[in-house]
Design a protein around this motif. Structure first.
Motif, PDB file in Angstrom:
ATOM      1  N   GLY A 281     -11.086 -20.232 -91.350  1.00 23.48           N
ATOM      2  CA  GLY A 281     -10.885 -21.268 -90.490  1.00 23.48           C
ATOM      3  C   GLY A 281     -11.986 -21.797 -89.639  1.00 23.48           C
ATOM      4  N   ASP A 282     -12.960 -20.832 -89.393  1.00 20.67           N
ATOM      5  CA  ASP A 282     -13.978 -21.197 -88.377  1.00 20.67           C
ATOM      6  C   ASP A 282     -14.705 -22.253 -89.090  1.00 20.67           C
ATOM      7  N   LEU A 283     -15.549 -22.882 -88.073  1.00 18.75           N
ATOM      8  CA  LEU A 283     -16.236 -23.920 -88.840  1.00 18.75           C
ATOM      9  C   LEU A 283     -17.803 -23.787 -88.188  1.00 18.75           C
ATOM     10  N   ALA A 284     -18.773 -23.954 -88.934  1.00 12.28           N
ATOM     11  CA  ALA A 284     -20.240 -23.993 -88.766  1.00 12.28           C
ATOM     12  C   ALA A 284     -21.090 -25.142 -89.389  1.00 12.28           C
ATOM     13  N   PHE A 285     -22.153 -25.338 -88.385  1.00 13.37           N
ATOM     14  CA  PHE A 285     -22.925 -26.410 -88.950  1.00 13.37           C
ATOM     15  C   PHE A 285     -24.190 -25.521 -89.952  1.00 13.37           C
ATOM     16  N   PHE A 286     -24.425 -26.549 -90.680  1.00  8.07           N
ATOM     17  CA  PHE A 286     -25.327 -26.042 -91.934  1.00  8.07           C
ATOM     18  C   PHE A 286     -26.598 -26.697 -91.420  1.00  8.07           C
ATOM     19  N   TYR A 287     -27.445 -25.561 -91.025  1.00 10.82           N
ATOM     20  CA  TYR A 287     -28.908 -25.944 -90.360  1.00 10.82           C
ATOM     21  C   TYR A 287     -30.026 -25.957 -91.415  1.00 10.82           C
TER      22      TYR A 287
ATOM     23  N   PRO B 190     -36.183 -30.307 -89.444  1.00 11.21           N
ATOM     24  CA  PRO B 190     -35.279 -29.585 -89.300  1.00 11.21           C
ATOM     25  C   PRO B 190     -34.239 -30.182 -88.723  1.00 11.21           C
ATOM     26  N   GLY B 191     -32.973 -29.587 -88.950  1.00 13.24           N
ATOM     27  CA  GLY B 191     -31.758 -30.208 -88.197  1.00 13.24           C
ATOM     28  C   GLY B 191     -30.320 -29.933 -88.983  1.00 13.24           C
ATOM     29  N   ILE B 192     -29.418 -30.628 -88.531  1.00 15.07           N
ATOM     30  CA  ILE B 192     -27.945 -30.191 -89.087  1.00 15.07           C
ATOM     31  C   ILE B 192     -27.558 -31.094 -90.053  1.00 15.07           C
ATOM     32  N   ALA B 193     -27.332 -30.582 -91.382  1.00 12.62           N
ATOM     33  CA  ALA B 193     -27.064 -31.500 -92.591  1.00 12.62           C
ATOM     34  C   ALA B 193     -25.522 -31.633 -92.873  1.00 12.62           C
ATOM     35  N   GLY B 194     -24.698 -30.540 -92.093  1.00 11.56           N
ATOM     36  CA  GLY B 194     -23.227 -30.743 -92.354  1.00 11.56           C
ATOM     37  C   GLY B 194     -22.644 -29.859 -91.811  1.00 11.56           C
ATOM     38  N   ILE B 195     -21.374 -29.775 -92.191  1.00  7.92           N
ATOM     39  CA  ILE B 195     -20.396 -28.864 -91.847  1.00  7.92           C
ATOM     40  C   ILE B 195     -19.756 -27.912 -92.980  1.00  7.92           C
TER      41      ILE B 195
ATOM     42  N   VAL C  17     -17.290 -28.694 -95.957  1.00  6.93           N
ATOM     43  CA  VAL C  17     -16.546 -29.640 -95.374  1.00  6.93           C
ATOM     44  C   VAL C  17     -16.909 -31.044 -95.379  1.00  6.93           C
ATOM     45  N   GLN C  18     -18.216 -31.034 -94.922  1.00  2.07           N
ATOM     46  CA  GLN C  18     -18.586 -32.631 -94.892  1.00  2.07           C
ATOM     47  C   GLN C  18     -20.291 -32.445 -94.879  1.00  2.07           C
ATOM     48  N   LYS C  19     -20.862 -33.100 -95.717  1.00  2.00           N
ATOM     49  CA  LYS C  19     -22.295 -33.560 -95.746  1.00  2.00           C
ATOM     50  C   LYS C  19     -22.495 -34.630 -95.098  1.00  2.00           C
ATOM     51  N   PHE C  20     -23.399 -34.604 -94.144  1.00  2.00           N
ATOM     52  CA  PHE C  20     -23.631 -35.850 -93.037  1.00  2.00           C
ATOM     53  C   PHE C  20     -24.501 -36.745 -93.927  1.00  2.00           C
TER      54      PHE C  20
ATOM     55  N   GLU D  34     -20.423 -27.947 -77.233  1.00  2.00           N
ATOM     56  CA  GLU D  34     -21.637 -27.941 -77.817  1.00  2.00           C
ATOM     57  C   GLU D  34     -21.410 -28.600 -79.269  1.00  2.00           C
ATOM     58  N   TRP D  35     -20.276 -28.218 -79.771  1.00  2.61           N
ATOM     59  CA  TRP D  35     -20.058 -28.623 -81.202  1.00  2.61           C
ATOM     60  C   TRP D  35     -19.337 -30.051 -80.991  1.00  2.61           C
ATOM     61  N   GLU D  36     -18.496 -30.030 -80.112  1.00  3.28           N
ATOM     62  CA  GLU D  36     -17.995 -31.657 -80.136  1.00  3.28           C
ATOM     63  C   GLU D  36     -19.143 -32.617 -79.563  1.00  3.28           C
ATOM     64  N   THR D  37     -20.004 -32.246 -78.877  1.00  4.14           N
ATOM     65  CA  THR D  37     -21.152 -33.056 -78.557  1.00  4.14           C
ATOM     66  C   THR D  37     -22.024 -33.575 -79.862  1.00  4.14           C
ATOM     67  N   ILE D  38     -22.321 -32.510 -80.614  1.00  2.59           N
ATOM     68  CA  ILE D  38     -23.004 -33.001 -81.706  1.00  2.59           C
ATOM     69  C   ILE D  38     -22.051 -33.711 -82.646  1.00  2.59           C
ATOM     70  N   ILE D  39     -20.667 -33.582 -82.957  1.00  5.32           N
ATOM     71  CA  ILE D  39     -20.226 -34.501 -83.829  1.00  5.32           C
ATOM     72  C   ILE D  39     -20.189 -35.694 -83.450  1.00  5.32           C
ATOM     73  N   LYS D  40     -20.067 -36.001 -82.012  1.00  7.39           N
ATOM     74  CA  LYS D  40     -20.151 -37.609 -81.483  1.00  7.39           C
ATOM     75  C   LYS D  40     -21.541 -37.909 -81.818  1.00  7.39           C
ATOM     76  N   LEU D  41     -22.463 -37.099 -81.395  1.00  6.52           N
ATOM     77  CA  LEU D  41     -23.851 -37.495 -81.913  1.00  6.52           C
ATOM     78  C   LEU D  41     -24.224 -38.225 -83.264  1.00  6.52           C
ATOM     79  N   CYS D  42     -23.533 -37.281 -84.194  1.00  4.64           N
ATOM     80  CA  CYS D  42     -23.573 -37.567 -85.619  1.00  4.64           C
ATOM     81  C   CYS D  42     -22.979 -39.140 -85.844  1.00  4.64           C
ATOM     82  N   LYS D  43     -22.003 -39.422 -85.272  1.00  2.70           N
ATOM     83  CA  LYS D  43     -21.346 -40.696 -85.556  1.00  2.70           C
ATOM     84  C   LYS D  43     -22.267 -41.938 -85.125  1.00  2.70           C
ATOM     85  N   HIS D  44     -23.426 -41.568 -84.330  1.00  2.00           N
ATOM     86  CA  HIS D  44     -24.325 -42.916 -84.106  1.00  2.00           C
ATOM     87  C   HIS D  44     -25.542 -42.625 -85.050  1.00  2.00           C
ATOM     88  N   TYR D  45     -25.390 -41.826 -86.051  1.00  2.59           N
ATOM     89  CA  TYR D  45     -26.483 -41.389 -86.928  1.00  2.59           C
ATOM     90  C   TYR D  45     -26.227 -41.913 -88.383  1.00  2.59           C
TER      91      TYR D  45
END
Length: 142
Positions: A46-52, A59-64, A92-95, A131-142
């Motif tokens: 149930g833990d979630l992770a960024f796929f970096y 370099p960066g985050i590609a999804g969850i 879970v999700q590919k950005f 940090e997680w929530e901040t990045i999720i928000k950041l993604c929505k502008h991307y």
DNA sequence: GCCAACGTTGGC
DNA sequence: GCCAACGTTGGC
């Protein structure tokens, strides 16, 4: 419920590779660092992770991904007791596009991330909920 | 147990 | 390709 960041070189294993697998699920294996291994072992279903993405053009985050099976000994290990463990992760999700490291660095509240620490090379790191929530928000502008 | 040498990671 | 940072190895 915890959050993590998992590094992978996209030429070795990309988020598209994960998406192609049955159940979009794969062991997260090949980690050969004790601290990273201990983090892997402490993950729970149930833990979630960024796929970096590391060591690549952007370099960066590609999804969850989600942890869907607790870490178990890697196959084909000769050591007894086994030394290396891997959990199973599921896409879970590919950005739509990779959230670049350069963007993450520009956000003041993300300077606490272990990822951004000088000299950090850990391929598995914990991520704070904020940090997680901040990045999720950041993604929505991307 | 110390530490030099070497290997690996990973951003730039 | 460069280089900083860090981990591992192995002689002593």
């Amino acid at each position: 419920m915890a959050y993590w960041l998992l590094k992978s070189e996209p030429t070795t294993f990309s988020i598209e590779d994960l998406a192609k697998l049955p159940q979009k699920t794969s062991p997260w294996d090949g980690v050969r660092n004790y601290q990273a291994r201990n983090y892997l072992k402490s993950m729970t279903v149930g833990d979630l992770a960024f796929f970096y993405y590391s060591s690549c053009k952007t370099p960066g985050i590609a999804g969850i991904v989600e942890i869907v099976k607790k870490a178990y000994p890697e196959k084909n290990q000769t050591e007894d007791p086994p030394r290396w463990f891997s959990p199973d992760v599921k896409l879970v999700q590919k950005f739509p596009s990779v959230l670049p490291l350069s963007q993450i660095k520009e956000v003041g509240s993300l300077t606490t991330m272990i990822l951004l620490r000088k000299g950090n090379r850990l391929s598995v790191t914990p991520v704070q909920q904020k940090e997680w929530e901040t990045i999720i928000k950041l993604c929505k502008h991307y």
